[in-house]
Design an enzyme around this catalytic site. Structure first.
Site, PDB file in Angstrom:
ATOM      1  N   LYS A 279      35.953  39.101  50.151  1.00  0.00           N
ATOM      2  CA  LYS A 279      35.058  40.245  50.288  1.00  0.00           C
ATOM      3  C   LYS A 279      34.311  40.222  51.628  1.00  0.00           C
ATOM      4  O   LYS A 279      34.228  39.200  52.311  1.00  0.00           O
ATOM      5  CB  LYS A 279      34.111  40.319  49.097  1.00  0.00           C
ATOM      6  CG  LYS A 279      34.876  40.711  47.836  1.00  0.00           C
ATOM      7  CD  LYS A 279      34.019  41.071  46.665  1.00  0.00           C
ATOM      8  CE  LYS A 279      34.910  41.585  45.528  1.00  0.00           C
ATOM      9  NZ  LYS A 279      34.142  41.856  44.308  1.00  0.00           N
ATOM     10  N   ARG A 314      38.438  34.855  39.947  1.00  0.00           N
ATOM     11  CA  ARG A 314      39.402  35.916  40.280  1.00  0.00           C
ATOM     12  C   ARG A 314      39.658  35.863  41.780  1.00  0.00           C
ATOM     13  O   ARG A 314      38.755  36.139  42.582  1.00  0.00           O
ATOM     14  CB  ARG A 314      38.847  37.274  39.860  1.00  0.00           C
ATOM     15  CG  ARG A 314      39.798  38.441  40.076  1.00  0.00           C
ATOM     16  CD  ARG A 314      39.169  39.746  39.612  1.00  0.00           C
ATOM     17  NE  ARG A 314      40.086  40.865  39.771  1.00  0.00           N
ATOM     18  CZ  ARG A 314      40.196  41.589  40.891  1.00  0.00           C
ATOM     19  NH1 ARG A 314      39.435  41.306  41.939  1.00  0.00           N
ATOM     20  NH2 ARG A 314      41.067  42.589  40.964  1.00  0.00           N
TER      21      ARG A 314
END
Length: 335
Positions: A279, A314
């Protein structure tokens, strides 16, 4: 005034005489941070935690989709979308998607998370028909080769139902059952577990100007409320996972506060999923303009999650993450 109890998680070392096991997993704690809105945080002993709260924090989490929750599990990401922030279009063809899923299994993934709608900042909503066409055939094709647990990453009941019929084992909803009112019923009737994630706003607008009174406590309260909503819809708490939603309607500082406070979410009595892989904040802090340049930073964040007792990671980079976790657990003699 409501009190929040955040265990000070430890991994390895020699637990003290009064230490408690965190969620029946590999971490332990003998102190907690006591938080209250508008007041300074205080560190207190486990003896100061109300019994019902302590029971929720320490209770072993039941297996999810056949995966034991007493040790961290790697969830491999499979985006079958043309516009994912990290690998848009790379795995949108069925054959290449199936091969990538099988390669992640070989690399150590315990579950594959398949998504047909990008939820990156600014992403537009995908039609139900398009999302089903992208996901259900891939799930069905993977099932011809592997019994690996599969998660369907969707906000929509019809997409989840098609995925379940194709062989999915878990529903992963970034909207925590708030986008499509039918999704709670579909999930409850299936008897499958669900992951409830916090997001402020929808993907198109969530990063415009996210605001919180206290991001850690606000996210906790939201997830607590959504867990209650899921239970009222007939989903057993043992089948509920929570996700604080790193990067979903959060600034860089919001993300850091949530990462520092991850262990608070054990007070909900549910397994925790952490999805921070590749991210933007990782590149902002550590360099890496391209998402593929953020592997090392992503692994670092995943290991922080392991040390906070997170049960599900994840990630895009399954081999690198699994290798790092295995070494972390071996060094700390955690099994």
């Amino acid at each position: 005034m409501k009190k929040y109890y955040q265990p000070i998680a430890r991994l390895g070392g020699s637990p003290s005489a009064g230490a408690q096991q965190l969620a029946g997993g590999i971490c332990w704690f003998d102190q907690v941070v006591l938080r209250q809105r508008g007041q300074a945080d205080r560190v207190v002993s486990v003896d100061d935690i109300p019994k019902d709260v302590l029971d929720r924090i320490t209770a072993p989490r039941p297996s999810v989709a056949g995966m034991p929750m007493n040790t961290p599990q790697v969830m491999g990401i499979l985006n079958v979308t043309p516009d994912s922030f990290s690998d848009g279009g790379k795995y949108s063809g069925q054959d290449v998607a199936v091969q990538h899923a099988l390669s992640m299994v070989k690399a150590g993934a315990s579950i594959i998370d398949i998504g047909g709608e990008s939820t990156r900042p600014g992403a537009e909503t995908v039609s139900v028909d398009d999302e089903i066409a992208r996901t259900a055939p891939v799930i069905d094709a993977i099932r011809e080769h592997s019994a690996i647990p599969i998660s369907i990453d969707t906000r929509k009941a019809a997409v989840a139902l098609a995925a379940i019929e194709a062989g999915a084992n878990l529903v992963n909803d970034v909207a925590a059952l708030s986008y499509d009112q039918e999704l709670a019923g579909v999930t409850a009737r299936s008897g499958l577990p669900v992951c409830l994630m916090h997001a402020q706003g929808d993907p198109e607008t969530m990063q415009n100007d996210p605001q919180y009174d206290d991001v850690l406590l606000d996210v906790y309260d939201y997830l607590e409320q959504r867990v209650s909503t899921a239970e009222a819809a007939g989903i057993a708490r043992k089948n509920i996972i929570v996700d604080p939603g790193i990067g979903f309607g959060k600034t860089l500082e919001h993300n850091l506060i949530l990462l520092r406070g991850l262990s608070l979410f054990h007070s909900l009595g549910c397994p925790i999923l952490l999805g921070a892989s590749r991210k933007k904040f990782i590149g902002t802090l550590g360099g890496g303009a391209s998402a593929t340049d953020r592997v090392a930073g992503s692994v670092a964040v995943a290991l922080h999650g392991v040390r906070q007792g997170v049960q599900l990671l994840r990630v895009h980079d399954t081999f690198e993450t699994k290798q790092a976790i295995d070494l972390e657990l071996a060094i700390n003699k955690a099994e």
